[in-house]
Design a protein around this motif. Sequence first.
Motif, mmCIF file in Angstrom:
data_model
loop_
_atom_site.group_PDB
_atom_site.id
_atom_site.type_symbol
_atom_site.label_atom_id
_atom_site.label_comp_id
_atom_site.label_asym_id
_atom_site.label_seq_id
_atom_site.Cartn_x
_atom_site.Cartn_y
_atom_site.Cartn_z
ATOM 1 N N ILE A 37 28.959 68.532 7.526
ATOM 2 C CA ILE A 37 29.312 69.921 7.282
ATOM 3 C C ILE A 37 30.823 70.037 7.376
ATOM 4 N N SER A 38 31.341 71.119 6.857
ATOM 5 C CA SER A 38 32.787 71.301 6.893
ATOM 6 C C SER A 38 33.262 71.435 8.336
ATOM 7 N N GLU A 39 34.508 71.097 8.545
ATOM 8 C CA GLU A 39 35.090 71.217 9.878
ATOM 9 C C GLU A 39 35.060 72.672 10.353
ATOM 10 N N GLU A 40 35.280 73.599 9.423
ATOM 11 C CA GLU A 40 35.252 75.015 9.755
ATOM 12 C C GLU A 40 33.875 75.428 10.278
ATOM 13 N N PHE A 41 32.800 75.029 9.563
ATOM 14 C CA PHE A 41 31.452 75.364 10.009
ATOM 15 C C PHE A 41 31.155 74.709 11.360
ATOM 16 N N HIS A 42 31.560 73.470 11.505
ATOM 17 C CA HIS A 42 31.318 72.751 12.751
ATOM 18 C C HIS A 42 31.980 73.476 13.920
ATOM 19 N N ASN A 43 33.219 73.886 13.746
ATOM 20 C CA ASN A 43 33.927 74.603 14.813
ATOM 21 C C ASN A 43 33.264 75.938 15.136
ATOM 22 N N ASN A 44 32.840 76.662 14.102
ATOM 23 C CA ASN A 44 32.146 77.945 14.326
ATOM 24 C C ASN A 44 30.838 77.740 15.074
ATOM 25 N N ILE A 45 30.059 76.763 14.647
ATOM 26 C CA ILE A 45 28.769 76.494 15.283
ATOM 27 C C ILE A 45 28.979 76.031 16.723
ATOM 28 N N LEU A 46 29.976 75.215 16.928
ATOM 29 C CA LEU A 46 30.275 74.727 18.268
ATOM 30 C C LEU A 46 30.579 75.885 19.220
ATOM 31 N N ARG A 47 31.371 76.832 18.753
ATOM 32 C CA ARG A 47 31.690 78.002 19.584
ATOM 33 C C ARG A 47 30.443 78.844 19.841
ATOM 34 N N ILE A 48 29.621 79.039 18.816
ATOM 35 C CA ILE A 48 28.385 79.811 18.981
ATOM 36 C C ILE A 48 27.496 79.151 20.026
ATOM 37 N N VAL A 49 27.318 77.854 19.899
ATOM 38 C CA VAL A 49 26.428 77.118 20.793
ATOM 39 C C VAL A 49 26.914 77.178 22.240
ATOM 40 N N PHE A 50 28.184 76.894 22.456
ATOM 41 C CA PHE A 50 28.656 76.811 23.832
ATOM 42 C C PHE A 50 28.941 78.160 24.464
ATOM 43 N N GLY A 53 25.408 80.553 23.415
ATOM 44 C CA GLY A 53 24.199 79.876 23.892
ATOM 45 C C GLY A 53 24.255 79.508 25.362
ATOM 46 N N ASP A 54 25.342 79.871 26.028
ATOM 47 C CA ASP A 54 25.499 79.617 27.469
ATOM 48 C C ASP A 54 25.266 78.156 27.849
ATOM 49 N N GLY A 55 25.555 77.253 26.920
ATOM 50 C CA GLY A 55 25.386 75.833 27.210
ATOM 51 C C GLY A 55 23.940 75.389 27.295
ATOM 52 N N LYS A 56 23.010 76.247 26.888
ATOM 53 C CA LYS A 56 21.580 75.928 26.992
ATOM 54 C C LYS A 56 21.001 75.365 25.702
ATOM 55 N N ILE A 57 21.771 75.407 24.626
ATOM 56 C CA ILE A 57 21.282 74.878 23.350
ATOM 57 C C ILE A 57 22.303 73.893 22.786
ATOM 58 N N THR A 58 21.826 73.062 21.904
ATOM 59 C CA THR A 58 22.692 72.083 21.238
ATOM 60 C C THR A 58 22.973 72.555 19.812
ATOM 61 N N ILE A 59 23.897 71.880 19.176
ATOM 62 C CA ILE A 59 24.160 72.162 17.763
ATOM 63 C C ILE A 59 22.881 71.932 16.964
ATOM 64 N N SER A 60 22.150 70.892 17.283
ATOM 65 C CA SER A 60 20.891 70.605 16.578
ATOM 66 C C SER A 60 19.876 71.723 16.769
ATOM 67 N N ASP A 61 19.787 72.269 17.989
ATOM 68 C CA ASP A 61 18.882 73.407 18.232
ATOM 69 C C ASP A 61 19.258 74.578 17.333
ATOM 70 N N TYR A 62 20.538 74.892 17.311
ATOM 71 C CA TYR A 62 20.997 76.045 16.529
ATOM 72 C C TYR A 62 20.698 75.841 15.050
ATOM 73 N N LEU A 63 21.043 74.669 14.520
ATOM 74 C CA LEU A 63 20.801 74.405 13.097
ATOM 75 C C LEU A 63 19.306 74.405 12.782
ATOM 76 N N TYR A 64 18.505 73.867 13.681
ATOM 77 C CA TYR A 64 17.055 73.891 13.502
ATOM 78 C C TYR A 64 16.564 75.336 13.386
ATOM 79 N N ASN A 65 17.030 76.203 14.295
ATOM 80 C CA ASN A 65 16.620 77.601 14.287
ATOM 81 C C ASN A 65 17.093 78.340 13.041
ATOM 82 N N VAL A 66 18.318 78.069 12.602
ATOM 83 C CA VAL A 66 18.846 78.706 11.393
ATOM 84 C C VAL A 66 18.013 78.292 10.182
ATOM 85 N N LEU A 67 17.747 77.003 10.050
ATOM 86 C CA LEU A 67 16.976 76.526 8.902
ATOM 87 C C LEU A 67 15.517 76.988 8.965
#
Length: 90
Positions: A37-50, A53-67
């Motif tokens: 994925i683009s660096e921009e999307f990765h950075n946005n998702i990383l901020r959302i997750v951490f 998501g209070d550190g309780k979910i991973t990037i994979s969790d978030y992407l799984y839920n979005v898809l």
Amino acid sequence: MKNLFKKTKQPVQIRQYKDIFLQPTEFLARNGKSVYISEEFHNNILRIVFILGDGKITISDYLYNVLKQHFQEFGEDIKTLHIEKQKPIL
């Protein structure tokens, strides 16, 4: 310039977002496939997750839920488009 008249989300919508997207899953990233994925999307998702998501979910969790939500919402449309593509030309 920022839109000063931008409508703010209602608490119910925010709660729904959390309930749908910010939940841990049982998906293990090592059992999946790598995607780029683009660096921009990765950075946005990383901020959302951490942060959200209070550190309780991973990037994979978030992407799984979005898809998962995407396929639930647009699954029938995807099937219809697929059927249309499979029709013979002549």
